[in-house]
Scaffold this motif. Structure first.
Motif, PDB file in Angstrom:
ATOM      1  N   THR A   4       0.672 -10.995   8.892  1.00 50.31           N
ATOM      2  CA  THR A   4       1.297 -11.980   8.010  1.00 50.31           C
ATOM      3  C   THR A   4       0.391 -12.244   6.810  1.00 50.31           C
ATOM      4  O   THR A   4       0.863 -12.405   5.685  1.00 50.31           O
ATOM      5  CB  THR A   4       1.587 -13.286   8.769  1.00 50.31           C
ATOM      6  N   GLY A   5      -0.928 -12.259   7.035  1.00 46.95           N
ATOM      7  CA  GLY A   5      -1.873 -12.399   5.925  1.00 46.95           C
ATOM      8  C   GLY A   5      -1.742 -11.249   4.943  1.00 46.95           C
ATOM      9  O   GLY A   5      -1.807 -11.440   3.728  1.00 46.95           O
ATOM     10  N   GLY A   6      -1.540 -10.031   5.455  1.00 49.19           N
ATOM     11  CA  GLY A   6      -1.330  -8.873   4.585  1.00 49.19           C
ATOM     12  C   GLY A   6      -0.052  -9.001   3.774  1.00 49.19           C
ATOM     13  O   GLY A   6      -0.018  -8.676   2.580  1.00 49.19           O
ATOM     14  N   LYS A  35       7.637  -4.280   3.020  1.00 46.39           N
ATOM     15  CA  LYS A  35       7.779  -3.641   4.329  1.00 46.39           C
ATOM     16  C   LYS A  35       6.566  -3.902   5.214  1.00 46.39           C
ATOM     17  O   LYS A  35       5.438  -3.897   4.749  1.00 46.39           O
ATOM     18  CB  LYS A  35       7.948  -2.133   4.133  1.00 46.39           C
ATOM     19  N   THR A  36       6.824  -4.110   6.499  1.00 45.67           N
ATOM     20  CA  THR A  36       5.775  -4.197   7.501  1.00 45.67           C
ATOM     21  C   THR A  36       6.259  -3.510   8.763  1.00 45.67           C
ATOM     22  O   THR A  36       7.462  -3.445   9.009  1.00 45.67           O
ATOM     23  CB  THR A  36       5.377  -5.652   7.810  1.00 45.67           C
ATOM     24  N   ASP A  37       5.316  -2.998   9.552  1.00 48.71           N
ATOM     25  CA  ASP A  37       5.706  -2.396  10.821  1.00 48.71           C
ATOM     26  C   ASP A  37       5.436  -3.351  11.976  1.00 48.71           C
ATOM     27  O   ASP A  37       5.457  -2.966  13.127  1.00 48.71           O
ATOM     28  CB  ASP A  37       4.995  -1.064  11.043  1.00 48.71           C
ATOM     29  N   ASN A  38       5.207  -4.622  11.649  1.00 51.47           N
ATOM     30  CA  ASN A  38       4.907  -5.618  12.664  1.00 51.47           C
ATOM     31  C   ASN A  38       6.103  -6.554  12.816  1.00 51.47           C
ATOM     32  O   ASN A  38       6.348  -7.408  11.961  1.00 51.47           O
ATOM     33  CB  ASN A  38       3.649  -6.401  12.266  1.00 51.47           C
ATOM     34  N   SER A  39       6.847  -6.378  13.908  1.00 46.10           N
ATOM     35  CA  SER A  39       8.069  -7.178  14.103  1.00 46.10           C
ATOM     36  C   SER A  39       7.750  -8.658  14.300  1.00 46.10           C
ATOM     37  O   SER A  39       8.572  -9.514  13.969  1.00 46.10           O
ATOM     38  CB  SER A  39       8.875  -6.645  15.287  1.00 46.10           C
ATOM     39  N   GLN A  70      13.752 -18.093  -2.159  1.00 42.64           N
ATOM     40  CA  GLN A  70      13.988 -17.991  -3.609  1.00 42.64           C
ATOM     41  C   GLN A  70      14.496 -16.609  -4.011  1.00 42.64           C
ATOM     42  O   GLN A  70      14.782 -16.368  -5.171  1.00 42.64           O
ATOM     43  CB  GLN A  70      12.700 -18.293  -4.371  1.00 42.64           C
ATOM     44  N   LYS A  71      14.603 -15.692  -3.059  1.00 43.36           N
ATOM     45  CA  LYS A  71      15.071 -14.325  -3.269  1.00 43.36           C
ATOM     46  C   LYS A  71      14.163 -13.533  -4.217  1.00 43.36           C
ATOM     47  O   LYS A  71      14.611 -12.690  -4.981  1.00 43.36           O
ATOM     48  CB  LYS A  71      16.519 -14.299  -3.776  1.00 43.36           C
ATOM     49  N   LEU A  72      12.851 -13.829  -4.145  1.00 41.05           N
ATOM     50  CA  LEU A  72      11.884 -13.070  -4.925  1.00 41.05           C
ATOM     51  C   LEU A  72      11.357 -11.875  -4.133  1.00 41.05           C
ATOM     52  O   LEU A  72      11.008 -10.843  -4.711  1.00 41.05           O
ATOM     53  CB  LEU A  72      10.716 -13.960  -5.353  1.00 41.05           C
ATOM     54  N   ILE A  73      11.268 -12.026  -2.816  1.00 41.35           N
ATOM     55  CA  ILE A  73      10.851 -10.933  -1.945  1.00 41.35           C
ATOM     56  C   ILE A  73      11.818 -10.844  -0.781  1.00 41.35           C
ATOM     57  O   ILE A  73      12.539 -11.795  -0.483  1.00 41.35           O
ATOM     58  CB  ILE A  73       9.406 -11.113  -1.410  1.00 41.35           C
ATOM     59  N   ARG A  74      11.851  -9.663  -0.148  1.00 42.62           N
ATOM     60  CA  ARG A  74      12.649  -9.452   1.064  1.00 42.62           C
ATOM     61  C   ARG A  74      11.735  -8.750   2.053  1.00 42.62           C
ATOM     62  O   ARG A  74      11.352  -7.604   1.860  1.00 42.62           O
ATOM     63  CB  ARG A  74      13.876  -8.589   0.773  1.00 42.62           C
ATOM     64  N   ILE A  75      11.364  -9.445   3.111  1.00 45.15           N
ATOM     65  CA  ILE A  75      10.469  -8.904   4.123  1.00 45.15           C
ATOM     66  C   ILE A  75      11.311  -8.209   5.184  1.00 45.15           C
ATOM     67  O   ILE A  75      12.281  -8.765   5.685  1.00 45.15           O
ATOM     68  CB  ILE A  75       9.614 -10.017   4.749  1.00 45.15           C
ATOM     69  N   TYR A  76      10.953  -6.964   5.474  1.00 45.52           N
ATOM     70  CA  TYR A  76      11.700  -6.223   6.481  1.00 45.52           C
ATOM     71  C   TYR A  76      10.772  -5.347   7.309  1.00 45.52           C
ATOM     72  O   TYR A  76       9.667  -5.037   6.896  1.00 45.52           O
ATOM     73  CB  TYR A  76      12.809  -5.383   5.838  1.00 45.52           C
ATOM     74  N   TRP A  77      11.254  -4.962   8.497  1.00 48.38           N
ATOM     75  CA  TRP A  77      10.486  -4.144   9.425  1.00 48.38           C
ATOM     76  C   TRP A  77      10.846  -2.679   9.238  1.00 48.38           C
ATOM     77  O   TRP A  77      11.987  -2.331   8.955  1.00 48.38           O
ATOM     78  CB  TRP A  77      10.804  -4.558  10.864  1.00 48.38           C
ATOM     79  N   ASP A  78       9.853  -1.813   9.410  1.00 44.44           N
ATOM     80  CA  ASP A  78      10.077  -0.372   9.459  1.00 44.44           C
ATOM     81  C   ASP A  78       9.079   0.203  10.453  1.00 44.44           C
ATOM     82  O   ASP A  78       8.000  -0.363  10.648  1.00 44.44           O
ATOM     83  CB  ASP A  78       9.882   0.252   8.078  1.00 44.44           C
ATOM     84  N   LYS A  79       9.405   1.310  11.092  1.00 53.60           N
ATOM     85  CA  LYS A  79       8.527   1.866  12.115  1.00 53.60           C
ATOM     86  C   LYS A  79       7.185   2.303  11.514  1.00 53.60           C
ATOM     87  O   LYS A  79       7.096   2.652  10.338  1.00 53.60           O
ATOM     88  CB  LYS A  79       9.191   3.012  12.854  1.00 53.60           C
ATOM     89  N   GLY A  80       6.166   2.246  12.333  1.00 53.25           N
ATOM     90  CA  GLY A  80       4.809   2.531  11.895  1.00 53.25           C
ATOM     91  C   GLY A  80       4.605   3.900  11.292  1.00 53.25           C
ATOM     92  O   GLY A  80       3.773   4.073  10.407  1.00 53.25           O
ATOM     93  N   LEU A  81       5.343   4.910  11.739  1.00 46.49           N
ATOM     94  CA  LEU A  81       5.181   6.252  11.168  1.00 46.49           C
ATOM     95  C   LEU A  81       5.544   6.297   9.694  1.00 46.49           C
ATOM     96  O   LEU A  81       5.101   7.179   8.967  1.00 46.49           O
ATOM     97  CB  LEU A  81       6.005   7.277  11.950  1.00 46.49           C
TER      98      LEU A  81
END
Length: 120
Positions: A4-6, A35-39, A70-81
């Motif tokens: 989350t810090g990242g 994008k993050t791979d951390n659910s 505020q719709k400035l960013i969209r955080i979503y998950w993607d697999k680590g590969l």
């Protein structure tokens, strides 16, 4: 918390870029994907996972939530590969290294430009 810090650090870099693009006549209509791979980090940001209490962490968490609302960013998950940053922090099979290394190896000319930029 580290993931989350990242997200927080990267989102803080995104916002000034969005502002600059808007000021030069290129407003961004959609939120910038992050994008993050951390659910678990995604769950914290989307309020689907209960979080621990920590003052510093709360500040980052609330800031990320505000920017998503505020719709400035969209955080979503993607697999680590698909997360190229994981290449340096995880153990992979040799075949994976052979397939992925071309994305990390710079040509001699590009490498020299990079080294010169770092030295300056």
């Amino acid at each position: 918390e580290a993931e989350t810090g990242g997200l927080f650090i990267n989102a803080r870099k995104i916002i000034p870029m969005r502002i600059m693009l808007e000021e030069i006549g290129h407003p961004q209509k959609d939120p910038t994907p992050l994008k993050t791979d951390n659910s678990t980090a995604v769950g914290f940001c989307h309020n689907t996972i209960k979080r621990r209490q920590s003052k510093a962490w709360d500040m980052r968490y609330n800031w990320l939530r505000d920017k998503e609302v505020q719709k400035l960013i969209r955080i979503y998950w993607d697999k680590g590969l698909n997360n190229l940053a994981d290449y340096f922090t995880k153990h992979f099979a040799a075949i994976y290294h052979r397939d992925i290394r071309s994305q990390y190896i710079l040509s001699g000319h590009c490498m020299q430009q990079f080294v010169n930029a770092v030295i300056e």
